[in-house]
Motif scaffolding. Structure first.
Motif, short mmCIF file in Angstrom:
data_model
loop_
_atom_site.label_atom_id
_atom_site.label_comp_id
_atom_site.label_asym_id
_atom_site.label_seq_id
_atom_site.Cartn_x
_atom_site.Cartn_y
_atom_site.Cartn_z
N MET A 136 0.44 4.34 5.44
CA MET A 136 0.66 3.01 5.98
C MET A 136 -0.64 2.22 5.90
SD MET A 136 3.13 3.64 9.31
CE MET A 136 3.13 1.86 9.66
N GLY A 137 -0.53 0.90 6.09
CA GLY A 137 -1.71 0.04 6.08
C GLY A 137 -1.61 -1.01 4.99
N VAL A 138 -1.90 -2.24 5.35
CA VAL A 138 -1.79 -3.35 4.39
C VAL A 138 -2.70 -3.14 3.20
CG1 VAL A 138 -2.16 -5.81 4.06
CG2 VAL A 138 -1.04 -5.00 6.15
N VAL A 139 -3.96 -2.82 3.45
CA VAL A 139 -4.92 -2.63 2.36
C VAL A 139 -4.50 -1.45 1.48
CG1 VAL A 139 -7.30 -2.09 1.76
CG2 VAL A 139 -6.82 -3.67 3.65
N ASN A 140 -4.11 -0.35 2.13
CA ASN A 140 -3.68 0.83 1.37
C ASN A 140 -2.56 0.49 0.39
OD1 ASN A 140 -5.44 2.63 2.61
ND2 ASN A 140 -4.00 3.10 4.26
N ASN A 141 -1.63 -0.35 0.83
CA ASN A 141 -0.46 -0.63 0.01
C ASN A 141 -0.66 -1.78 -0.96
OD1 ASN A 141 1.92 1.23 0.72
ND2 ASN A 141 0.97 0.77 2.70
N ILE A 142 -1.75 -2.49 -0.81
CA ILE A 142 -2.14 -3.43 -1.86
C ILE A 142 -2.80 -2.65 -3.00
CG2 ILE A 142 -3.74 -5.30 -2.47
CD1 ILE A 142 -3.24 -6.47 0.32
N VAL A 143 -3.64 -1.70 -2.63
CA VAL A 143 -4.35 -0.88 -3.62
C VAL A 143 -3.40 0.08 -4.32
CG1 VAL A 143 -6.15 0.86 -3.96
CG2 VAL A 143 -6.53 -1.07 -2.39
#
Length: 237
Positions: A136-143
Protein backbone atom coordinates in the motif's frame (compact mmCIF):
# COMPACT_ATOMS: atom_id res chain seq x y z
CA UNK A 1 -26.78 -5.00 -5.04
CA UNK A 2 -23.57 -6.00 -6.78
CA UNK A 3 -22.44 -4.70 -10.18
CA UNK A 4 -19.71 -6.48 -12.12
CA UNK A 5 -17.97 -4.49 -14.87
CA UNK A 6 -16.40 -6.32 -17.80
CA UNK A 7 -14.79 -4.61 -20.79
CA UNK A 8 -14.67 -7.05 -23.69
CA UNK A 9 -12.84 -7.14 -27.01
CA UNK A 10 -12.47 -10.33 -29.03
CA UNK A 11 -12.74 -12.46 -25.91
CA UNK A 12 -14.75 -15.29 -27.41
CA UNK A 13 -12.22 -17.96 -26.43
CA UNK A 14 -12.52 -17.20 -22.73
CA UNK A 15 -15.64 -15.17 -21.90
CA UNK A 16 -17.91 -18.16 -21.22
CA UNK A 17 -15.59 -19.68 -18.61
CA UNK A 18 -15.31 -16.28 -16.94
CA UNK A 19 -19.05 -15.60 -16.89
CA UNK A 20 -19.76 -19.09 -15.54
CA UNK A 21 -17.37 -18.46 -12.66
CA UNK A 22 -19.14 -15.18 -11.80
CA UNK A 23 -22.85 -15.77 -12.30
CA UNK A 24 -23.39 -18.47 -9.68
CA UNK A 25 -21.94 -16.12 -7.03
CA UNK A 26 -24.49 -13.38 -7.78
CA UNK A 27 -28.05 -12.91 -6.59
CA UNK A 28 -31.00 -12.39 -8.96
CA UNK A 29 -30.99 -8.65 -8.29
CA UNK A 30 -27.31 -8.18 -9.17
CA UNK A 31 -25.97 -7.18 -12.59
CA UNK A 32 -23.08 -7.72 -14.97
CA UNK A 33 -22.34 -4.70 -17.14
CA UNK A 34 -20.47 -5.66 -20.30
CA UNK A 35 -19.11 -2.97 -22.59
CA UNK A 36 -17.90 -4.50 -25.84
CA UNK A 37 -15.38 -2.46 -27.80
CA UNK A 38 -16.24 -3.56 -31.32
CA UNK A 39 -15.39 -7.26 -31.15
CA UNK A 40 -15.06 -8.95 -34.53
CA UNK A 41 -15.28 -12.49 -33.13
CA UNK A 42 -18.18 -14.26 -31.40
CA UNK A 43 -17.86 -12.51 -28.02
CA UNK A 44 -21.20 -10.72 -28.22
CA UNK A 45 -23.02 -13.80 -29.48
CA UNK A 46 -21.72 -15.88 -26.59
CA UNK A 47 -22.80 -13.26 -24.05
CA UNK A 48 -26.25 -12.88 -25.58
CA UNK A 49 -26.73 -16.66 -25.63
CA UNK A 50 -27.01 -16.66 -21.82
CA UNK A 51 -30.37 -14.88 -21.99
CA UNK A 52 -29.81 -13.87 -18.37
CA UNK A 53 -31.53 -10.66 -17.24
CA UNK A 54 -28.58 -9.88 -14.97
CA UNK A 55 -26.30 -9.45 -17.99
CA UNK A 56 -26.49 -6.08 -19.72
CA UNK A 57 -24.32 -5.73 -22.81
CA UNK A 58 -23.50 -2.48 -24.61
CA UNK A 59 -21.91 -2.33 -28.05
CA UNK A 60 -19.33 0.44 -28.35
CA UNK A 61 -16.37 1.43 -30.48
CA UNK A 62 -13.87 3.22 -28.25
CA UNK A 63 -10.80 1.32 -29.40
CA UNK A 64 -9.49 2.06 -25.93
CA UNK A 65 -9.51 -0.16 -22.83
CA UNK A 66 -9.68 2.69 -20.33
CA UNK A 67 -12.63 4.36 -22.06
CA UNK A 68 -14.37 1.01 -22.32
CA UNK A 69 -14.08 0.37 -18.57
CA UNK A 70 -15.11 3.95 -17.80
CA UNK A 71 -18.30 3.50 -19.81
CA UNK A 72 -19.09 0.24 -18.01
CA UNK A 73 -18.50 1.84 -14.61
CA UNK A 74 -20.84 4.72 -15.44
CA UNK A 75 -23.67 2.24 -16.13
CA UNK A 76 -23.47 0.51 -12.75
CA UNK A 77 -26.33 0.75 -10.27
CA UNK A 78 -24.98 -1.50 -7.51
CA UNK A 79 -23.84 -0.62 -4.02
CA UNK A 80 -20.73 -2.74 -4.58
CA UNK A 81 -18.73 -2.79 -7.80
CA UNK A 82 -16.41 -5.57 -8.94
CA UNK A 83 -14.09 -5.21 -11.92
CA UNK A 84 -13.44 -8.26 -14.06
CA UNK A 85 -11.34 -9.01 -17.10
CA UNK A 86 -12.90 -11.07 -19.88
CA UNK A 87 -10.45 -13.94 -19.71
CA UNK A 88 -9.80 -14.88 -16.07
CA UNK A 89 -11.58 -17.26 -13.69
CA UNK A 90 -13.10 -16.20 -10.38
CA UNK A 91 -12.53 -18.45 -7.39
CA UNK A 92 -15.78 -19.68 -5.86
CA UNK A 93 -15.39 -17.53 -2.73
CA UNK A 94 -14.49 -14.21 -4.37
CA UNK A 95 -17.74 -12.37 -3.69
CA UNK A 96 -18.08 -13.78 -0.17
CA UNK A 97 -14.57 -12.72 0.87
CA UNK A 98 -14.85 -9.21 -0.57
CA UNK A 99 -18.28 -8.65 0.98
CA UNK A 100 -16.86 -9.64 4.37
CA UNK A 101 -14.23 -6.92 3.99
CA UNK A 102 -16.89 -4.37 3.09
CA UNK A 103 -18.79 -5.31 6.22
CA UNK A 104 -15.63 -4.58 8.22
CA UNK A 105 -15.69 -1.01 6.92
CA UNK A 106 -13.31 -1.15 3.98
CA UNK A 107 -14.28 0.88 0.91
CA UNK A 108 -11.97 -0.78 -1.62
CA UNK A 109 -10.60 -4.31 -1.59
CA UNK A 110 -7.61 -5.42 -3.62
CA UNK A 111 -7.28 -9.19 -3.49
CA UNK A 112 -4.37 -11.38 -4.48
CA UNK A 113 -4.46 -13.78 -7.44
CA UNK A 114 -2.60 -16.70 -8.92
CA UNK A 115 -1.33 -16.55 -12.50
CA UNK A 116 -1.65 -19.49 -14.86
CA UNK A 117 -0.58 -20.21 -18.42
CA UNK A 118 -3.54 -20.40 -20.77
CA UNK A 119 -2.07 -23.23 -22.86
CA UNK A 120 -0.48 -25.49 -20.25
CA UNK A 121 -2.92 -24.59 -17.42
CA UNK A 122 0.10 -24.59 -15.11
CA UNK A 123 0.43 -22.02 -12.31
CA UNK A 124 3.23 -19.58 -13.21
CA UNK A 125 3.08 -17.50 -10.04
CA UNK A 126 1.20 -18.66 -6.97
CA UNK A 127 0.83 -15.09 -5.65
CA UNK A 128 0.82 -11.81 -7.56
CA UNK A 129 1.36 -9.94 -4.30
CA UNK A 130 4.61 -11.80 -3.71
CA UNK A 131 5.71 -11.65 -7.34
CA UNK A 132 5.05 -7.90 -7.53
CA UNK A 133 6.14 -7.10 -3.94
CA UNK A 134 2.77 -5.38 -3.59
CA UNK A 135 2.48 -2.67 -0.95
CA UNK A 136 0.00 0.00 0.00
CA UNK A 137 1.00 3.66 -0.27
CA UNK A 138 0.53 6.35 -2.89
CA UNK A 139 4.24 6.67 -3.70
CA UNK A 140 4.70 2.89 -3.79
CA UNK A 141 1.92 2.53 -6.33
CA UNK A 142 3.11 5.36 -8.51
CA UNK A 143 6.52 3.72 -8.72
CA UNK A 144 5.25 0.12 -8.99
CA UNK A 145 1.52 -0.37 -9.34
CA UNK A 146 -0.21 -3.07 -7.31
CA UNK A 147 -3.77 -2.18 -8.29
CA UNK A 148 -4.77 -4.55 -11.06
CA UNK A 149 -8.37 -4.02 -12.09
CA UNK A 150 -9.41 -7.66 -12.19
CA UNK A 151 -8.66 -7.90 -8.46
CA UNK A 152 -10.42 -4.68 -7.40
CA UNK A 153 -13.83 -4.33 -5.76
CA UNK A 154 -15.19 -1.15 -4.17
CA UNK A 155 -18.23 0.57 -2.74
CA UNK A 156 -20.26 2.78 -5.07
CA UNK A 157 -19.27 5.96 -3.21
CA UNK A 158 -15.80 5.60 -4.74
CA UNK A 159 -17.29 6.34 -8.19
CA UNK A 160 -17.81 10.04 -7.53
CA UNK A 161 -14.12 10.45 -6.67
CA UNK A 162 -12.63 8.52 -9.57
CA UNK A 163 -14.94 9.60 -12.41
CA UNK A 164 -14.36 10.91 -14.95
CA UNK A 165 -11.05 9.22 -15.66
CA UNK A 166 -8.44 11.88 -16.50
CA UNK A 167 -6.95 11.86 -19.97
CA UNK A 168 -3.52 10.34 -20.44
CA UNK A 169 -3.46 8.25 -17.26
CA UNK A 170 -1.51 5.01 -17.85
CA UNK A 171 -4.34 2.77 -16.65
CA UNK A 172 -7.67 3.14 -14.85
CA UNK A 173 -6.94 0.61 -12.10
CA UNK A 174 -3.92 2.44 -10.68
CA UNK A 175 -5.95 5.65 -10.73
CA UNK A 176 -8.83 4.08 -8.80
CA UNK A 177 -6.50 2.47 -6.27
CA UNK A 178 -4.46 5.58 -5.49
CA UNK A 179 -7.51 7.84 -5.28
CA UNK A 180 -9.06 5.33 -2.89
CA UNK A 181 -5.95 5.42 -0.69
CA UNK A 182 -6.24 9.21 -0.52
CA UNK A 183 -9.92 9.36 0.37
CA UNK A 184 -11.14 5.96 1.55
CA UNK A 185 -10.26 2.87 3.59
CA UNK A 186 -8.39 0.27 1.53
CA UNK A 187 -7.54 -3.36 2.29
CA UNK A 188 -4.96 -5.56 0.60
CA UNK A 189 -6.56 -8.98 1.08
CA UNK A 190 -4.07 -11.82 0.74
CA UNK A 191 -6.74 -14.29 -0.37
CA UNK A 192 -6.19 -15.40 -3.97
CA UNK A 193 -9.63 -14.77 -5.42
CA UNK A 194 -9.04 -15.16 -9.15
CA UNK A 195 -6.95 -17.18 -11.53
CA UNK A 196 -5.33 -14.67 -13.88
CA UNK A 197 -4.93 -16.14 -17.34
CA UNK A 198 -1.65 -15.33 -19.10
CA UNK A 199 -1.82 -15.53 -22.88
CA UNK A 200 -0.47 -13.71 -25.91
CA UNK A 201 -3.44 -11.35 -26.25
CA UNK A 202 -3.71 -9.96 -22.72
CA UNK A 203 -4.85 -6.33 -22.93
CA UNK A 204 -2.58 -5.43 -20.01
CA UNK A 205 0.77 -6.97 -19.10
CA UNK A 206 0.82 -5.53 -15.58
CA UNK A 207 0.33 -8.85 -13.86
CA UNK A 208 2.90 -10.82 -15.81
CA UNK A 209 5.58 -8.21 -15.42
CA UNK A 210 6.02 -7.88 -19.17
CA UNK A 211 6.07 -4.39 -20.66
CA UNK A 212 6.34 -3.27 -24.25
CA UNK A 213 6.94 0.35 -23.24
CA UNK A 214 10.24 2.21 -23.36
CA UNK A 215 11.77 3.82 -20.28
CA UNK A 216 10.75 7.28 -21.50
CA UNK A 217 7.18 6.12 -22.02
CA UNK A 218 7.04 4.69 -18.50
CA UNK A 219 8.34 7.99 -17.09
CA UNK A 220 5.73 9.87 -19.11
CA UNK A 221 2.95 7.64 -17.77
CA UNK A 222 3.99 8.31 -14.19
CA UNK A 223 4.25 12.04 -14.73
CA UNK A 224 0.76 12.07 -16.25
CA UNK A 225 -0.55 10.09 -13.29
CA UNK A 226 1.08 12.47 -10.79
CA UNK A 227 -0.32 15.49 -12.63
CA UNK A 228 -3.82 14.01 -12.63
CA UNK A 229 -3.58 13.17 -8.91
CA UNK A 230 -2.47 16.69 -8.01
CA UNK A 231 -5.30 18.24 -10.02
CA UNK A 232 -7.87 15.90 -8.50
CA UNK A 233 -6.64 16.39 -4.94
CA UNK A 234 -6.76 20.18 -5.04
CA UNK A 235 -10.12 20.30 -6.81
CA UNK A 236 -11.92 17.85 -4.52
CA UNK A 237 -9.95 18.18 -1.31
Amino acid sequence: MISVCIATYNGGNFIKEQLDSILFQLELGDEIIISDDGSSDNTVEIVESYQDSRIKIFRNSFKNLISNFEFALKQTKGDYIFFSDQDDIWETNKVKVCMADFEKGYDLVLSDCSIFDSETKEIIHDSFFEFNNSKMGVVNNIVRNSYIGCCIAFKSKVKSRVLPFPKNIPMHDSWIGIISELYFKVNFNKSKLIKYRKHSKNASHTVTGVSEYSLMKKISFRLNLIRALIEKYFIFR
